[in-house]
Design a protein around this motif. Structure first.
Motif, PDB file in Angstrom:
ATOM      1  N   ARG A 102       0.832  -1.217   0.000  1.00  0.00           N
ATOM      2  CA  ARG A 102       0.000   0.000   0.000  1.00  0.00           C
ATOM      3  C   ARG A 102       0.860   1.258   0.000  1.00  0.00           C
ATOM      4  N   ARG A 103       1.939   1.236   0.755  1.00  0.00           N
ATOM      5  CA  ARG A 103       2.789   2.431   0.821  1.00  0.00           C
ATOM      6  C   ARG A 103       3.398   2.745  -0.540  1.00  0.00           C
ATOM      7  N   ARG A 104       3.903   1.713  -1.233  1.00  0.00           N
ATOM      8  CA  ARG A 104       4.500   1.962  -2.538  1.00  0.00           C
ATOM      9  C   ARG A 104       3.440   2.423  -3.535  1.00  0.00           C
ATOM     10  N   VAL A 105       2.289   1.753  -3.540  1.00  0.00           N
ATOM     11  CA  VAL A 105       1.225   2.116  -4.475  1.00  0.00           C
ATOM     12  C   VAL A 105       0.742   3.539  -4.224  1.00  0.00           C
ATOM     13  N   ASP A 106       0.559   3.911  -2.962  1.00  0.00           N
ATOM     14  CA  ASP A 106       0.116   5.273  -2.653  1.00  0.00           C
ATOM     15  C   ASP A 106       1.095   6.314  -3.194  1.00  0.00           C
ATOM     16  N   ALA A 162      12.820 -15.135 -19.355  1.00  0.00           N
ATOM     17  CA  ALA A 162      11.468 -15.518 -19.769  1.00  0.00           C
ATOM     18  C   ALA A 162      10.445 -15.123 -18.718  1.00  0.00           C
ATOM     19  N   GLU A 163      10.768 -15.349 -17.442  1.00  0.00           N
ATOM     20  CA  GLU A 163       9.847 -14.971 -16.366  1.00  0.00           C
ATOM     21  C   GLU A 163       9.632 -13.466 -16.334  1.00  0.00           C
ATOM     22  N   LEU A 164      10.688 -12.721 -16.569  1.00  0.00           N
ATOM     23  CA  LEU A 164      10.571 -11.263 -16.559  1.00  0.00           C
ATOM     24  C   LEU A 164       9.627 -10.809 -17.665  1.00  0.00           C
ATOM     25  N   ARG A 165       9.777 -11.363 -18.861  1.00  0.00           N
ATOM     26  CA  ARG A 165       8.875 -11.011 -19.955  1.00  0.00           C
ATOM     27  C   ARG A 165       7.429 -11.393 -19.621  1.00  0.00           C
ATOM     28  N   GLU A 166       7.230 -12.561 -19.040  1.00  0.00           N
ATOM     29  CA  GLU A 166       5.879 -13.022 -18.732  1.00  0.00           C
ATOM     30  C   GLU A 166       5.214 -12.132 -17.686  1.00  0.00           C
ATOM     31  N   GLN A 167       5.974 -11.678 -16.698  1.00  0.00           N
ATOM     32  CA  GLN A 167       5.385 -10.772 -15.712  1.00  0.00           C
ATOM     33  C   GLN A 167       5.030  -9.432 -16.357  1.00  0.00           C
ATOM     34  N   VAL A 168       5.902  -8.918 -17.215  1.00  0.00           N
ATOM     35  CA  VAL A 168       5.613  -7.666 -17.912  1.00  0.00           C
ATOM     36  C   VAL A 168       4.338  -7.809 -18.730  1.00  0.00           C
ATOM     37  N   LEU A 169       4.196  -8.937 -19.433  1.00  0.00           N
ATOM     38  CA  LEU A 169       3.020  -9.134 -20.274  1.00  0.00           C
ATOM     39  C   LEU A 169       1.749  -9.239 -19.440  1.00  0.00           C
ATOM     40  N   ILE A 170       1.807  -9.968 -18.333  1.00  0.00           N
ATOM     41  CA  ILE A 170       0.637 -10.081 -17.465  1.00  0.00           C
ATOM     42  C   ILE A 170       0.252  -8.722 -16.907  1.00  0.00           C
ATOM     43  N   PHE A 171       1.234  -7.918 -16.520  1.00  0.00           N
ATOM     44  CA  PHE A 171       0.903  -6.592 -15.976  1.00  0.00           C
ATOM     45  C   PHE A 171       0.392  -5.647 -17.054  1.00  0.00           C
ATOM     46  N   LEU A 172       0.847  -5.834 -18.298  1.00  0.00           N
ATOM     47  CA  LEU A 172       0.258  -5.070 -19.389  1.00  0.00           C
ATOM     48  C   LEU A 172      -1.216  -5.424 -19.562  1.00  0.00           C
ATOM     49  N   LEU A 173      -1.511  -6.734 -19.496  1.00  0.00           N
ATOM     50  CA  LEU A 173      -2.882  -7.191 -19.673  1.00  0.00           C
ATOM     51  C   LEU A 173      -3.751  -6.777 -18.493  1.00  0.00           C
ATOM     52  N   ALA A 174      -3.357  -7.203 -17.289  1.00  0.00           N
ATOM     53  CA  ALA A 174      -4.195  -6.969 -16.116  1.00  0.00           C
ATOM     54  C   ALA A 174      -4.051  -5.562 -15.562  1.00  0.00           C
ATOM     55  N   GLY A 175      -2.908  -4.931 -15.829  1.00  0.00           N
ATOM     56  CA  GLY A 175      -2.639  -3.635 -15.220  1.00  0.00           C
ATOM     57  C   GLY A 175      -3.426  -2.487 -15.799  1.00  0.00           C
ATOM     58  N   HIS A 215      -5.369  -2.658  -5.228  1.00  0.00           N
ATOM     59  CA  HIS A 215      -5.270  -1.326  -4.622  1.00  0.00           C
ATOM     60  C   HIS A 215      -4.777  -0.309  -5.644  1.00  0.00           C
ATOM     61  N   LEU A 216      -3.840  -0.716  -6.511  1.00  0.00           N
ATOM     62  CA  LEU A 216      -3.374   0.184  -7.567  1.00  0.00           C
ATOM     63  C   LEU A 216      -4.513   0.526  -8.514  1.00  0.00           C
ATOM     64  N   SER A 217      -5.325  -0.459  -8.871  1.00  0.00           N
ATOM     65  CA  SER A 217      -6.456  -0.197  -9.760  1.00  0.00           C
ATOM     66  C   SER A 217      -7.441   0.781  -9.124  1.00  0.00           C
ATOM     67  N   MET A 218      -7.743   0.593  -7.851  1.00  0.00           N
ATOM     68  CA  MET A 218      -8.671   1.509  -7.187  1.00  0.00           C
ATOM     69  C   MET A 218      -8.072   2.910  -7.062  1.00  0.00           C
ATOM     70  N   LEU A 219      -6.786   3.011  -6.782  1.00  0.00           N
ATOM     71  CA  LEU A 219      -6.135   4.323  -6.715  1.00  0.00           C
ATOM     72  C   LEU A 219      -6.268   5.038  -8.049  1.00  0.00           C
ATOM     73  N   GLU A 220      -5.928   4.354  -9.139  1.00  0.00           N
ATOM     74  CA  GLU A 220      -6.036   4.963 -10.463  1.00  0.00           C
ATOM     75  C   GLU A 220      -7.475   5.371 -10.768  1.00  0.00           C
ATOM     76  N   SER A 221      -8.419   4.494 -10.443  1.00  0.00           N
ATOM     77  CA  SER A 221      -9.817   4.747 -10.796  1.00  0.00           C
ATOM     78  C   SER A 221     -10.388   5.904 -10.002  1.00  0.00           C
ATOM     79  N   ALA A 262      -5.349   4.461 -19.086  1.00  0.00           N
ATOM     80  CA  ALA A 262      -4.848   3.423 -18.182  1.00  0.00           C
ATOM     81  C   ALA A 262      -3.508   2.883 -18.657  1.00  0.00           C
ATOM     82  N   LEU A 263      -3.333   2.762 -19.966  1.00  0.00           N
ATOM     83  CA  LEU A 263      -2.065   2.275 -20.479  1.00  0.00           C
ATOM     84  C   LEU A 263      -0.947   3.286 -20.258  1.00  0.00           C
TER      85      LEU A 263
END
Length: 470
Positions: free
Chosen positions: A115-119, A260-273, A415-421, A154-155
């Motif tokens: 929460r502290r980082r997201v805020d 590969a894991e780094l790319r997959e996390q980036v892609l998931i955060f692009l999709l869900a983020g 929490h990041l989504s709610m902050l942005e919204s 959002a992007l």
């Protein structure tokens, strides 16, 4: 788990040859609602021709959703065919991974979403919202299409906060490739026979090209950020973007993320983020444009807290001072959840709402249907933010509303989504009046996420032409 004498799930009537396959592909949202209305809270769809049909169970009650996602989550895993197809399409990131892989990734990524980082990202959200408001002031006639505008917003926020870069040039690639991969995974998940992805069919070749383009985009984001760091040109937010933090993430127990894991996390955060935030904002504004009284209440609240048009930028501390605005967003997420269904597979026999779910069965819970269940939501299609007063929320089952999933696999970025919204809506509603254009509802579809299949148009009327606040 299973009790003696549990009932069999009723089978949803479908086409004599293909069962429910075409209904689930062509109009899934209406199909889910009809199934609950006609057959109850646990049903069974049969998809495919005789001899090749697959059974898919659906759970529509809040109590059933809680059982599947939370209280018996160990018995309902992401092993189903749809997650397998999604995993093959977008990689094995947090959204799709399981067991030791998931726990390791979660431990490495969790510190990035405290929460502290997201805020601390509130300033970037407010600045991007102010920039959008400034751009809208220059639109002749004030006509905007909310779905596209909110996806771009959002992007941009995702790019700035999570990747430390401008995502505007990548918008076209993401908006074109992600829906194609979603549709491909969904069709394969429902197909009675799935040809190997390596076979050179037109659909497989198109999906492979799309995936390669999206992977290259993610690799480019990672390489660009690494190069900026190596050159000492990280900018004012140096060291705080997701890519940099993911590269640095590691501990003695879990090691670090490989390429590969780094790319997959980036892609998931692009999709869900950006999907959840974009959907919530687009449909909150769409609803407010059609409900002037609720729009006035939101604007009055934002004016009191932020000082009216051209007022100060919102901060994370302002979120608690905007309760009605938050209620509006929650009601928008009830009516338009970004994930209309959430899939699982049963490990062992289970009983849900008195109905037997056999071991190995594919099943899903559905925010789209549960959020409209008349047992929890009187007049469920009506827009009514008062459903989310503290008293009203306390009187409903916990999983009557679950746009971020639930249990141990709940969305890490909620929490990041709610902050942005909340902060994004506060800025936009303070600066503009929103006027509906036409009476048409936005046509919707469903892949892995909720899809707008047509425009959500409205007119934005500036309340002030004063200077942009800092």
């Amino acid at each position: 788990m299973t009790a003696a004498g549990a009932a069999q799930a009723p089978i949803v009537a479908g086409h004599p040859l293909l069962g429910s396959m075409n209904d689930l592909l062509n109009d899934p949202l209406a199909t889910y609602l009809r199934a609950r209305r006609d057959h109850g809270d646990v049903v069974r769809f049969r998809a495919g021709p005789p001899g090749l049909r697959a059974d898919i169970y659906a759970v529509f009650s809040a109590e059933g959703a809680q059982q599947v996602l939370a209280t018996e989550s160990g018995n309902f895993r992401k092993d189903n065919v749809f997650y397998g197809e999604l995993r093959d399409s977008v990689g094995n990131g947090l959204l799709t991974s399981q067991d030791a892989t998931y726990l390791r990734q979660r431990r490495l990524v969790q510190p990035l979403f405290t929460r502290r980082r997201v805020d601390g990202y509130a300033g970037q959200v407010a600045d991007e919202a102010a920039g959008l408001a400034e751009a809208w002031r220059g639109i002749p006639g004030g006509g905007v299409e909310l779905v596209g505008e909110m996806h771009r917003f959002a992007l941009r926020v995702v790019g700035r906060i999570l990747f430390g870069t401008d995502m505007e040039t990548t918008f076209e690639v993401i908006e074109r490739t992600l829906p194609l991969l979603q549709e491909y995974a969904l069709k394969r998940g429902l197909a009675p026979v799935r040809t190997p992805r390596t076979w050179p069919t037109p659909a497989n070749r198109r999906a492979a090209r799309t995936q390669a383009e999206l992977f290259a985009l993610c690799d480019g984001i990672i390489d660009s950020r690494r190069n900026r760091k190596n050159e000492g040109d990280g900018g004012e937010e140096s060291g705080e973007d997701l890519v940099t933090l993911l590269v640095r993430a590691g501990n003695a127990e879990d090691g670090s993320l490989d390429a590969a894991e780094l790319r997959e996390q980036v892609l998931i955060f692009l999709l869900a983020g950006h999907e959840t935030t974009a959907t919530a904002l687009a449909f909150a504004l769409h609803l407010l444009a059609r409900h002037p009284e609720q729009q006035r209440r939101v604007r009055d609240e934002a004016d009191r807290v932020l000082g009216g048009p051209g007022g100060r930028a919102p901060t994370a501390a302002d979120m608690e001072a905007l309760p009605y605005l938050t209620m509006v967003l929650k009601e928008a997420m009830r009516l338009y959840p970004s994930a209309p269904v959430i899939g699982r597979r049963a490990v062992a026999d289970a009983e849900v709402d008195g109905v037997r779910i056999p071991a190995g069965a594919d099943l899903f819970v559905s925010p789209w249907v549960t959020h409209r269940h008349p047992d929890y939501w009187p007049d469920p299609e009506r827009f009514d933010p008062e459903r989310f007063t503290p008293e009203a929320e306390a009187g409903r089952p916990r999983y009557a509303w679950f746009p971020f999933g639930g249990g141990p696999r709940a969305c890490i970025g909620q929490h990041l989504s709610m902050l942005e919204s909340v902060l994004g809506l506060a800025v936009l509603i303070r600066e503009f009046e929103f006027e509906a254009v036409g009476e048409e509802e936005v046509p919707l579809g469903a892949g892995i996420t909720l899809l707008a299949k047509g425009p959500a148009r409205c007119r934005v009327i500036p309340r002030s032409s004063g200077p942009r606040s800092s």
